[in-house]
Design a protein around this motif. Structure first.
Motif, PDB file in Angstrom:
ATOM      1  N   ASN A 154       0.876  -1.147   0.038  1.00 40.60           N
ATOM      2  CA  ASN A 154      -0.060   0.009  -0.022  1.00 40.60           C
ATOM      3  C   ASN A 154       0.835   1.122  -0.089  1.00 40.60           C
ATOM      4  OD1 ASN A 154      -2.420  -1.388  -0.212  1.00 40.60           O
ATOM      5  ND2 ASN A 154      -2.821  -1.376   2.104  1.00 40.60           N
ATOM      6  N   CYS A 155       1.930   1.129   0.785  1.00 35.20           N
ATOM      7  CA  CYS A 155       2.737   2.195   0.858  1.00 35.20           C
ATOM      8  C   CYS A 155       3.429   2.369  -0.571  1.00 35.20           C
ATOM      9  CB  CYS A 155       3.644   2.049   2.067  1.00 35.20           C
ATOM     10  SG  CYS A 155       4.711   3.562   2.289  1.00 35.20           S
ATOM     11  N   ILE A 156       4.146   1.479  -1.238  1.00 32.65           N
ATOM     12  CA  ILE A 156       4.903   1.569  -2.323  1.00 32.65           C
ATOM     13  C   ILE A 156       3.571   2.291  -3.450  1.00 32.65           C
ATOM     14  CG2 ILE A 156       5.470  -0.120  -4.283  1.00 32.65           C
ATOM     15  CD1 ILE A 156       6.704  -1.333  -2.117  1.00 32.65           C
ATOM     16  N   LEU A 157       2.706   1.623  -3.360  1.00 35.58           N
ATOM     17  CA  LEU A 157       1.587   1.996  -4.497  1.00 35.58           C
ATOM     18  C   LEU A 157       1.265   3.380  -4.143  1.00 35.58           C
ATOM     19  CD1 LEU A 157      -0.749  -1.227  -4.959  1.00 35.58           C
ATOM     20  CD2 LEU A 157       1.266  -0.214  -6.107  1.00 35.58           C
ATOM     21  N   GLU A 158       1.034   3.896  -3.101  1.00 37.71           N
ATOM     22  CA  GLU A 158       0.633   5.243  -2.781  1.00 37.71           C
ATOM     23  C   GLU A 158       1.691   6.324  -3.191  1.00 37.71           C
ATOM     24  OE1 GLU A 158      -0.592   8.111   0.875  1.00 37.71           O
ATOM     25  OE2 GLU A 158      -0.448   6.030   1.096  1.00 37.71           O
ATOM     26  N   PHE A 159       3.029   5.878  -2.924  1.00 32.10           N
ATOM     27  CA  PHE A 159       4.181   6.822  -3.323  1.00 32.10           C
ATOM     28  C   PHE A 159       4.882   6.568  -4.490  1.00 32.10           C
ATOM     29  CE2 PHE A 159       3.355   7.163   1.136  1.00 32.10           C
ATOM     30  CZ  PHE A 159       3.126   8.679   1.330  1.00 32.10           C
ATOM     31  N   ALA A 160       4.511   5.572  -5.566  1.00 35.92           N
ATOM     32  CA  ALA A 160       5.180   5.045  -6.472  1.00 35.92           C
ATOM     33  C   ALA A 160       5.215   6.538  -7.477  1.00 35.92           C
ATOM     34  CB  ALA A 160       4.584   3.967  -7.424  1.00 35.92           C
ATOM     35  N   LEU A 161       5.926   6.745  -8.630  1.00 37.85           N
ATOM     36  CA  LEU A 161       5.672   7.816  -9.613  1.00 37.85           C
ATOM     37  C   LEU A 161       4.410   7.660 -10.013  1.00 37.85           C
ATOM     38  CD1 LEU A 161       9.308   7.420 -11.462  1.00 37.85           C
ATOM     39  CD2 LEU A 161       8.678   8.840  -9.422  1.00 37.85           C
ATOM     40  N   PRO A 162       3.998   8.948 -10.602  1.00 37.21           N
ATOM     41  CA  PRO A 162       2.527   8.844 -10.910  1.00 37.21           C
ATOM     42  C   PRO A 162       2.326   8.025 -12.203  1.00 37.21           C
ATOM     43  CG  PRO A 162       3.286  10.799 -10.942  1.00 37.21           C
ATOM     44  CD  PRO A 162       4.546   9.887 -10.278  1.00 37.21           C
ATOM     45  N   ASP A 163       1.108   7.616 -12.631  1.00 32.27           N
ATOM     46  CA  ASP A 163       0.651   7.188 -13.609  1.00 32.27           C
ATOM     47  C   ASP A 163       1.252   5.961 -14.286  1.00 32.27           C
ATOM     48  OD1 ASP A 163      -1.352   9.452 -13.685  1.00 32.27           O
ATOM     49  OD2 ASP A 163      -0.078  10.641 -14.490  1.00 32.27           O
ATOM     50  N   LEU A 203       1.372   2.729 -16.833  1.00 33.32           N
ATOM     51  CA  LEU A 203       0.532   2.396 -17.860  1.00 33.32           C
ATOM     52  C   LEU A 203      -0.579   1.633 -17.538  1.00 33.32           C
ATOM     53  CD1 LEU A 203       3.690   2.257 -20.366  1.00 33.32           C
ATOM     54  CD2 LEU A 203       2.267   4.115 -19.883  1.00 33.32           C
ATOM     55  N   ASP A 204      -0.300   0.729 -16.516  1.00 27.16           N
ATOM     56  CA  ASP A 204      -1.297  -0.185 -16.111  1.00 27.16           C
ATOM     57  C   ASP A 204      -1.503  -0.235 -14.668  1.00 27.16           C
ATOM     58  OD1 ASP A 204      -3.433  -1.885 -16.586  1.00 27.16           O
ATOM     59  OD2 ASP A 204      -2.344  -3.501 -17.527  1.00 27.16           O
ATOM     60  N   LYS A 205      -2.780  -0.777 -14.083  1.00 29.76           N
ATOM     61  CA  LYS A 205      -2.906  -0.840 -12.623  1.00 29.76           C
ATOM     62  C   LYS A 205      -2.051  -2.036 -11.906  1.00 29.76           C
ATOM     63  CE  LYS A 205      -6.379  -1.253  -9.117  1.00 29.76           C
ATOM     64  NZ  LYS A 205      -7.424  -1.699  -8.540  1.00 29.76           N
ATOM     65  N   PRO A 206      -1.224  -1.573 -11.219  1.00 30.42           N
ATOM     66  CA  PRO A 206      -0.540  -2.716 -10.641  1.00 30.42           C
ATOM     67  C   PRO A 206      -1.308  -3.596  -9.623  1.00 30.42           C
ATOM     68  CG  PRO A 206       0.411  -0.488 -10.100  1.00 30.42           C
ATOM     69  CD  PRO A 206      -0.746  -0.351 -10.723  1.00 30.42           C
ATOM     70  N   GLN A 207      -1.131  -5.052  -9.635  1.00 27.86           N
ATOM     71  CA  GLN A 207      -1.705  -5.866  -8.972  1.00 27.86           C
ATOM     72  C   GLN A 207      -0.675  -6.668  -8.406  1.00 27.86           C
ATOM     73  OE1 GLN A 207      -4.826  -8.002 -10.904  1.00 27.86           O
ATOM     74  NE2 GLN A 207      -5.709  -6.231 -11.621  1.00 27.86           N
ATOM     75  N   PRO A 208       0.067  -6.289  -7.169  1.00 24.18           N
ATOM     76  CA  PRO A 208       1.013  -7.012  -6.297  1.00 24.18           C
ATOM     77  C   PRO A 208       0.485  -8.381  -5.963  1.00 24.18           C
ATOM     78  CG  PRO A 208       0.441  -5.156  -5.218  1.00 24.18           C
ATOM     79  CD  PRO A 208      -0.408  -4.875  -6.663  1.00 24.18           C
ATOM     80  N   GLN A 209       1.217  -9.113  -5.731  1.00 22.85           N
ATOM     81  CA  GLN A 209       0.812 -10.432  -5.004  1.00 22.85           C
ATOM     82  C   GLN A 209       1.606 -10.443  -3.708  1.00 22.85           C
ATOM     83  OE1 GLN A 209      -1.341 -12.950  -6.165  1.00 22.85           O
ATOM     84  NE2 GLN A 209      -1.899 -10.913  -7.316  1.00 22.85           N
ATOM     85  N   TYR A 210       0.857 -10.899  -2.475  1.00 19.78           N
ATOM     86  CA  TYR A 210       1.248 -11.143  -1.264  1.00 19.78           C
ATOM     87  C   TYR A 210       0.273 -12.067  -0.511  1.00 19.78           C
ATOM     88  CZ  TYR A 210      -1.840  -7.280  -0.603  1.00 19.78           C
ATOM     89  OH  TYR A 210      -3.084  -6.551  -0.586  1.00 19.78           O
ATOM     90  N   LYS A 211       0.884 -12.706   0.590  1.00 14.81           N
ATOM     91  CA  LYS A 211       0.122 -13.527   1.283  1.00 14.81           C
ATOM     92  C   LYS A 211      -1.426 -12.879   1.611  1.00 14.81           C
ATOM     93  CE  LYS A 211      -0.323 -16.777   4.997  1.00 14.81           C
ATOM     94  NZ  LYS A 211       0.263 -17.515   5.829  1.00 14.81           N
ATOM     95  N   GLY A 212      -2.209 -12.973   1.116  1.00 16.33           N
ATOM     96  CA  GLY A 212      -3.676 -12.648   1.608  1.00 16.33           C
ATOM     97  C   GLY A 212      -4.352 -11.628   0.453  1.00 16.33           C
TER      98      GLY A 212
END
Length: 124
Positions: free
Chosen positions: A93-102, A104-113
């Motif tokens: 959540n932190c990585i996605l919030e503070f990643a560079l903007p825009d 090209l596609d919506k990230p869908q990371p995988q982690y337990k849960g």
């Protein structure tokens, strides 16, 4: 402009204990931040389809990611090198919030849960 780590969405699997990062010069992958490459933001944005496409990669400022680092569990990384970033919802959540903007596609990371990718998303 700041330096960025390239987070590998593609190679961080649900069962990975740590988030995977690109090594320097596009040469492989690593869990320890001490082994990860630092990529110039200008280069990342000029090659967004490669470094920040959302499907396989996300670019995140190094300063943010460095704050997420913790020592690895003994024996999980060669030489117990670290720091590493735990592969969990909070860190993603932190990585996605503070990643560079825009990306090209919506990230869908995988982690337990995390939700499992369905349909065409599962084949990416």
């Amino acid at each position: 402009m700041s330096a960025c780590y390239i987070v590998s969405v593609k190679w961080t699997r649900r069962d990975s204990p740590y988030i995977t990062f690109w090594r320097p010069d596009d040469c492989g992958y690593a869990w320890p931040l001490s082994w990860a490459g630092r990529y110039a933001e200008d280069d990342v944005l000029a090659n967004k389809d490669y470094y920040h496409n959302g499907v396989s990669t996300i670019a995140v400022p190094c300063m943010l990611v460095d704050n997420l680092g913790v020592p690895p569990v003994k024996g999980t990384v060669d030489g117990d090198a670290g720091p590493v970033v735990l592969n969990n919802r909070t860190n993603w959540n932190c990585i996605l919030e503070f990643a560079l903007p825009d990306p090209l596609d919506k990230p869908q990371p995988q982690y337990k849960g995390a939700r499992k990718a369905m349909g065409k998303e599962a084949g990416k």
